[in-house]
Design a protein around this motif. Structure first.
Motif, PDB file in Angstrom:
ATOM      1  N   SER A 190       0.835  -1.197   0.000  1.00 32.16           N
ATOM      2  CA  SER A 190       0.000   0.000   0.000  1.00 32.16           C
ATOM      3  C   SER A 190       0.870   1.248   0.000  1.00 32.16           C
ATOM      4  O   SER A 190       2.009   1.242   0.451  1.00 32.16           O
ATOM      5  CB  SER A 190      -0.881  -0.029   1.246  1.00 32.16           C
ATOM      6  OG  SER A 190      -1.434   1.223   1.505  1.00 32.16           O
ATOM      7  N   ASP A 191       0.282   2.336  -0.497  1.00 32.85           N
ATOM      8  CA  ASP A 191       0.974   3.614  -0.407  1.00 32.85           C
ATOM      9  C   ASP A 191       0.902   4.189   1.009  1.00 32.85           C
ATOM     10  O   ASP A 191       1.505   5.211   1.291  1.00 32.85           O
ATOM     11  CB  ASP A 191       0.351   4.622  -1.392  1.00 32.85           C
ATOM     12  CG  ASP A 191       0.637   4.231  -2.834  1.00 32.85           C
ATOM     13  OD1 ASP A 191      -0.191   4.562  -3.695  1.00 32.85           O
ATOM     14  OD2 ASP A 191       1.682   3.607  -3.076  1.00 32.85           O
ATOM     15  N   SER A 192       0.125   3.532   1.877  1.00 35.61           N
ATOM     16  CA  SER A 192       0.020   3.994   3.258  1.00 35.61           C
ATOM     17  C   SER A 192       1.397   3.993   3.911  1.00 35.61           C
ATOM     18  O   SER A 192       2.153   3.033   3.774  1.00 35.61           O
ATOM     19  CB  SER A 192      -0.917   3.075   4.056  1.00 35.61           C
ATOM     20  OG  SER A 192      -0.846   3.390   5.430  1.00 35.61           O
ATOM     21  N   PRO A 193       1.755   5.087   4.601  1.00 38.57           N
ATOM     22  CA  PRO A 193       3.074   5.142   5.219  1.00 38.57           C
ATOM     23  C   PRO A 193       3.209   4.241   6.436  1.00 38.57           C
ATOM     24  O   PRO A 193       4.324   4.013   6.918  1.00 38.57           O
ATOM     25  CB  PRO A 193       3.197   6.619   5.640  1.00 38.57           C
ATOM     26  CG  PRO A 193       1.793   7.079   5.831  1.00 38.57           C
ATOM     27  CD  PRO A 193       0.986   6.331   4.814  1.00 38.57           C
ATOM     28  N   THR A 194       2.112   3.690   6.946  1.00 35.54           N
ATOM     29  CA  THR A 194       2.164   2.881   8.162  1.00 35.54           C
ATOM     30  C   THR A 194       2.182   1.401   7.822  1.00 35.54           C
ATOM     31  O   THR A 194       1.253   0.879   7.192  1.00 35.54           O
ATOM     32  CB  THR A 194       0.957   3.189   9.071  1.00 35.54           C
ATOM     33  OG1 THR A 194       0.931   4.587   9.360  1.00 35.54           O
ATOM     34  CG2 THR A 194       1.053   2.406  10.363  1.00 35.54           C
TER      35      THR A 194
END
Length: 559
Positions: free
Chosen positions: A159-163
């Motif tokens: 995912s592009d999610s930073p977490t």
């Protein structure tokens, strides 16, 4: 790794291509036999399949609470969450009341869309959660019950999610907080651990640390995958019931990189007979890392005394310092030399200054936790004025570097991760709330600022008192002492709670007098309350840390 990769999907794919059917993870039973295993390619295939299932029931950015027992299914699901773009929230599988309470607090904080567990535990866990109003609406899902989803030819992309996941703190001094750990945090910390520990393809991990704990997850699960060596797992419950299983497995599988918090070494040394030690060969053990709680010199020596005859070397010890807010590891020593242990004058330490002790004066031995990584910074700062302390002055440890997380989930406490030294000597630091000092460029950690005991104008750290008391009698269980102050703002009173192995009632008064006289002589503590309890009665977090705040609440009125 030979090629710099930035995400764990890429790392899984690259290591599967490079190492294929070599064993990566082996799960051991009570007898040390492998009962389940995963190769590098097996992990890749299982993660792909599980990720595809997750994408059918979740959307990117969803939080998923992982509640598994100590199994390889947890590992596969953890990586699958990242590949599916979800945010994993590892938690201990709840069996005791305090673990259910912890899950309630975590769920209230991060609002997970579901709880993932194994098919074996799904029904029982569902029934348990339904009895708690705050958890009734959360679905409990076993991925085995979901039909297989088609998996594309290429690897799922992150995912592009930073977490990457939420690492909840132990909650030893307050409610657990979800640390936002990114892909970059994990890769950086894995790279520096690999370098500091001198890890390579011929390394072997043998450990019992829980997967939901940062040391267990990053140190024993992610690091072997990152570097490319096998890692063997003992169930933490099996270790607690018979600690010798750990060193027996190290001897059998020729472990090289194996570690634990201080209490793990103390428990192993205390519970193994000399006769059984003689059957071991620990000469392969080159990195015995120890952290997560204060490293006690007496524990290092006791373990060495017990296992030196089996080939264990004092130079193998690797004390280190870290915390979840900086992914895992912050400082460490040099694998090529023995750890630094120095004795400091107690009187000046309680006044906030470190001075080497001199003959005849009460001293406190402290183990160095080494130096920070080359691309990271560690400062010791006065917590009130925010002025950087001079060498040897006690203050709060501040950390800066690529391993430091962005903050806490849903929290307004961002300032803790972006602190500025007031004299203009730097900004963007993490305030650890840990106390320590620098001596000869090495970091010495004293304990949590929130746990510090203030008496008669002196500041004393409970770990020092606990270590001092633990050494006074063999009837006091190793690691079984908690020191704290009740009514700190009105009528402060120091209390020492000791877990006893066994002691006749007639001898208890004598031991109480011994404890009080030693604390009076070494720390100038004129009086305190000493409370004896049975083994296991001091409250601890799921990963074994003392819960001094809870202990103080329980013994508020005990005399």
């Amino acid at each position: 790794m030979e090629k710099t990769l930035t995400g764990w999907s890429e790392i899984i794919e690259a290591q599967a291509e490079r190492l294929g059917e070599r064993i990566l993870y082996g799960l051991l039973d009570k007898n040390g036999e492998i009962i389940d295993s995963l190769t590098f390619s097996g992990l890749r295939d299982s993660v792909r399949s599980t990720s595809a299932k997750l994408q059918d029931i979740t959307k990117r950015g969803d939080r998923i609470l992982l509640a598994f027992d100590h199994s390889l299914e947890f590992i596969v699901t953890f990586f699958a969450c990242m590949q599916a773009g979800c945010i994993a929230v590892p938690q201990p599988f709840p069996m005791r009341e305090e673990e259910f309470v912890r899950i309630e607090k975590v769920a209230d904080d991060c609002s997970p869309v579901c709880v993932l567990t194994s098919r074996t535990h799904r029904e029982a866990l569902t029934n348990s959660l339904r009895q708690r109003s705050s958890l009734q609406k959360i679905d409990v899902v076993a991925l085995d019950d979901i039909a297989d989803a088609p998996v594309g030819e290429g690897a799922p992309r992150l995912s592009d999610s930073p977490t990457a996941f939420l690492q909840y703190t132990s909650g030893s001094t307050s409610n657990p907080s979800g640390v936002l750990i990114s892909q970059e945090n994990l890769v950086h910390n894995s790279r520096v651990i690999q370098s500091k520990f001198n890890l390579h393809a011929d390394s072997v991990g043998v450990n019992w640390l829980p997967f939901y704990h940062d040391m267990g997850l990053i140190g024993t699960v992610l690091q072997p995958l990152y570097t490319g060596f096998p890692s063997y797992f003992i169930n933490p419950i099996d270790f607690i019931f018979r600690p010798s299983r750990w060193v027996e497995a190290i001897s059998r599988y020729r472990g090289t990189c194996c570690g634990a918090p201080d209490f793990g070494y103390a428990l192993t040394a205390a519970k193994m007979s000399e006769e059984n030690v003689a059957q071991l060969d620990l000469s392969s053990w080159s990195v015995a890392y120890t952290g997560a709680e204060p490293v006690k010199p007496e524990t290092l020596q006791e373990f060495m005394n017990k296992f030196g005859v089996a080939g264990f070397k004092f130079s193998s010890y690797y004390p280190c310092y870290g915390l979840a807010e900086s992914t895992l590891m912050v400082t460490g020593g040099d694998c090529a030399r023995e750890p630094t242990i120095l004795e400091f004058d107690i009187a000046t330490l309680t006044e906030g200054r470190a001075v080497l002790s001199y003959a005849g004066a009460p001293g406190q031995e402290i183990v160095s936790c080494g130096v920070p990584f080359p691309d990271s910074e560690v400062k010791v700062v006065d917590p009130q004025t925010r002025v950087e302390c001079s060498a040897g002055s006690v203050g709060e440890i501040w950390v800066k570097g690529p391993s430091v997380a962005r903050g806490y989930w849903g929290s307004s406490r961002a300032s803790r991760f972006d602190a500025e030294v007031s004299d203009g000597n730097g900004s963007g630091y993490l305030r650890t709330r840990d106390a320590g000092f620098v001596w000869n460029s090495e970091l010495f950690v004293l304990g949590r600022l929130d746990d510090a005991v203030s008496l008669n104008g002196k500041v004393i750290y409970p770990a020092d008192l606990e270590a001092k008391v633990s050494n006074l009698s063999p009837t006091i269980r190793s690691g079984g002492v908690a020191a704290f102050v009740t009514n700190p703002h009105t009528s402060p009173r120091l209390k020492i709670v000791c877990e006893l192995r066994s002691l006749r009632h007639s001898e208890r008064s004598e031991l109480k007098s011994l404890i009080k006289s030693r604390l009076r002589a070494d720390y100038g503590i004129r009086d305190c309350d000493v409370i004896f309890v049975g083994s296991g009665k001091i409250p601890r977090t799921p990963n074994g840390k003392l819960r001094r705040v809870e202990c103080a609440r329980i013994h508020q009125e005990t005399l």
